[in-house]
Scaffold this active site. Structure first.
Site, PDB file in Angstrom:
ATOM      1  N   ARG A  35     -20.846   2.405  -7.966  1.00 44.20           N
ATOM      2  CA  ARG A  35     -21.675   2.635  -6.552  1.00 44.20           C
ATOM      3  C   ARG A  35     -21.648   1.504  -5.806  1.00 44.20           C
ATOM      4  NH1 ARG A  35     -26.209   0.521  -5.720  1.00 44.20           N
ATOM      5  NH2 ARG A  35     -26.644  -0.591  -7.389  1.00 44.20           N
ATOM      6  N   ARG A  36     -21.756   0.257  -6.249  1.00 46.47           N
ATOM      7  CA  ARG A  36     -21.792  -0.570  -4.966  1.00 46.47           C
ATOM      8  C   ARG A  36     -20.114  -0.716  -4.596  1.00 46.47           C
ATOM      9  NH1 ARG A  36     -24.961  -4.250  -9.115  1.00 46.47           N
ATOM     10  NH2 ARG A  36     -26.877  -3.711  -8.580  1.00 46.47           N
TER      11      ARG A  36
ATOM     12  N   CYS B 140     -24.629   6.021 -14.812  1.00 51.79           N
ATOM     13  CA  CYS B 140     -24.629   4.701 -14.090  1.00 51.79           C
ATOM     14  C   CYS B 140     -23.078   4.189 -13.672  1.00 51.79           C
ATOM     15  CB  CYS B 140     -25.229   3.511 -15.039  1.00 51.79           C
ATOM     16  SG  CYS B 140     -24.328   3.224 -16.475  1.00 51.79           S
TER      17      CYS B 140
ATOM     18  N   THR C 276     -18.362  -7.341  -8.776  1.00 51.65           N
ATOM     19  CA  THR C 276     -19.558  -6.626  -9.262  1.00 51.65           C
ATOM     20  C   THR C 276     -18.834  -5.518 -10.114  1.00 51.65           C
ATOM     21  OG1 THR C 276     -20.879  -4.568  -8.645  1.00 51.65           O
ATOM     22  CG2 THR C 276     -18.887  -4.839  -7.357  1.00 51.65           C
TER      23      THR C 276
ATOM     24  N   ARG D 263     -19.306  -9.012 -15.211  1.00 54.82           N
ATOM     25  CA  ARG D 263     -20.364  -8.529 -16.143  1.00 54.82           C
ATOM     26  C   ARG D 263     -21.022  -9.966 -16.619  1.00 54.82           C
ATOM     27  NH1 ARG D 263     -19.401  -3.377 -17.154  1.00 54.82           N
ATOM     28  NH2 ARG D 263     -17.590  -2.209 -16.517  1.00 54.82           N
ATOM     29  N   GLY D 264     -22.021  -9.562 -17.576  1.00 54.30           N
ATOM     30  CA  GLY D 264     -22.965 -10.731 -17.872  1.00 54.30           C
ATOM     31  C   GLY D 264     -24.221 -10.771 -17.526  1.00 54.30           C
TER      32      GLY D 264
ATOM     33  N   LYS E  73     -33.043   2.330 -14.515  1.00 50.12           N
ATOM     34  CA  LYS E  73     -31.844   2.657 -14.001  1.00 50.12           C
ATOM     35  C   LYS E  73     -30.523   2.651 -14.948  1.00 50.12           C
ATOM     36  CE  LYS E  73     -29.298  -1.431 -12.533  1.00 50.12           C
ATOM     37  NZ  LYS E  73     -28.705  -2.242 -11.227  1.00 50.12           N
ATOM     38  N   ASP E  74     -30.892   2.109 -16.228  1.00 54.02           N
ATOM     39  CA  ASP E  74     -30.020   2.154 -17.412  1.00 54.02           C
ATOM     40  C   ASP E  74     -30.352   3.426 -18.370  1.00 54.02           C
ATOM     41  OD1 ASP E  74     -28.805  -0.142 -16.538  1.00 54.02           O
ATOM     42  OD2 ASP E  74     -30.098  -1.364 -17.919  1.00 54.02           O
TER      43      ASP E  74
ATOM     44  N   THR F   2     -25.145 -15.778 -15.645  1.00 56.78           N
ATOM     45  CA  THR F   2     -23.865 -15.848 -15.887  1.00 56.78           C
ATOM     46  C   THR F   2     -22.953 -15.486 -14.951  1.00 56.78           C
ATOM     47  OG1 THR F   2     -24.097 -15.488 -18.451  1.00 56.78           O
ATOM     48  CG2 THR F   2     -21.943 -15.029 -17.407  1.00 56.78           C
ATOM     49  N   ARG F   3     -23.302 -14.270 -14.044  1.00 58.74           N
ATOM     50  CA  ARG F   3     -22.808 -13.933 -12.790  1.00 58.74           C
ATOM     51  C   ARG F   3     -22.977 -15.008 -11.836  1.00 58.74           C
ATOM     52  NH1 ARG F   3     -23.523  -7.356 -12.691  1.00 58.74           N
ATOM     53  NH2 ARG F   3     -23.740  -6.991 -14.869  1.00 58.74           N
TER      54      ARG F   3
END
Length: 227
Positions: A55-56, A166, A51, A73-74, A7-8, A78-79
């Protein structure tokens, strides 16, 4: 070779390179990890959700306009730490990453596709190689999972038709059943107040065509103005 989260990857591969193999797809759902163990429907009014995915954000705001979305992020660990340190009500992540990194026990709820449709290629690992390196391509083809490969072909063709990346509220999911492919897709405004949805299906050998057709159909329905 180079190995990526599918997806990246940009929807158009750089000249001289190609996707040599797609590994078996992990469950492509998104998941909610909440601080107090509350499911999505139980989150309090004006809950703060972390987030970094447009998209989310768009899809969750479509169902719950009251939610306060904050940038997160992270890496996965981390999240999850930020969820508690910053006293967020919840965070939304891809199931595949959470499971593969050993944090599946932290998941509060697997979010259904009618609430959050995944990103193109979500849950897939891609092996990239030089398109003229026949020896390497023959070698990595031995680990190619053809069902996942065809699903990704349809999804990436859909994304490319919409010229989305993305950081654009575009979502899709292709599923392979009995050598047929079925594709669902959507384009949403960031606020979630406008959403264009559609689906298409066809034979496996026309996977990319199925993706392009659905992209064009959504553009006809007004997706271009939303984007």
């Amino acid at each position: 070779i180079a190995v990526h989260s599918m997806k990246d990857l940009p929807s158009e591969t750089a000249p001289g390179l190609c996707i040599g193999a797609v590994l078996p797809r992990e469950d492509p759902h998104d998941v909610l990890i909440s601080r107090n163990g509350q499911g999505f429907g139980e989150l309090p009014a004006h809950a703060v959700i972390g987030t970094s995915s447009l998209r989310r954000i768009a899809q969750l705001k479509s169902r719950r306009p009251d939610l306060n979305m904050v940038d997160l992020r992270g890496n996965v660990e981390t999240r999850i730490r930020k969820l508690h340190d910053e006293k967020l009500d919840g965070i939304v992540l891809a199931y595949a990453g959470v499971k593969r990194l050993g944090f599946a026990s932290s998941i509060t709820e697997i979010l259904p596709y009618d609430l959050v449709l995944p990103a193109a290629g979500q849950g897939c690992v891609a092996v990239e190689a030089r398109s003229d390196d026949r020896e390497t391509l023959d070698m990595v083809n031995k680990i190619n999972h053809w069902q996942s490969q065809y699903a990704v072909l349809a999804e990436r063709a859909f994304l490319k038709t919409l010229e989305g990346g993305c950081q654009v509220p575009v979502a899709c999911l292709a599923e392979v059943k009995d050598r047929q492919i079925e594709l669902r897709g959507l384009v949403a405004s960031l606020a979630g107040d406008t959403m264009v949805r559609g689906h298409n299906y066809g034979s496996l050998d026309k996977a990319e065509e199925v993706g392009r057709e659905l992209g064009l159909e959504l553009l006809k329905q007004g997706a271009g103005q939303v984007l």
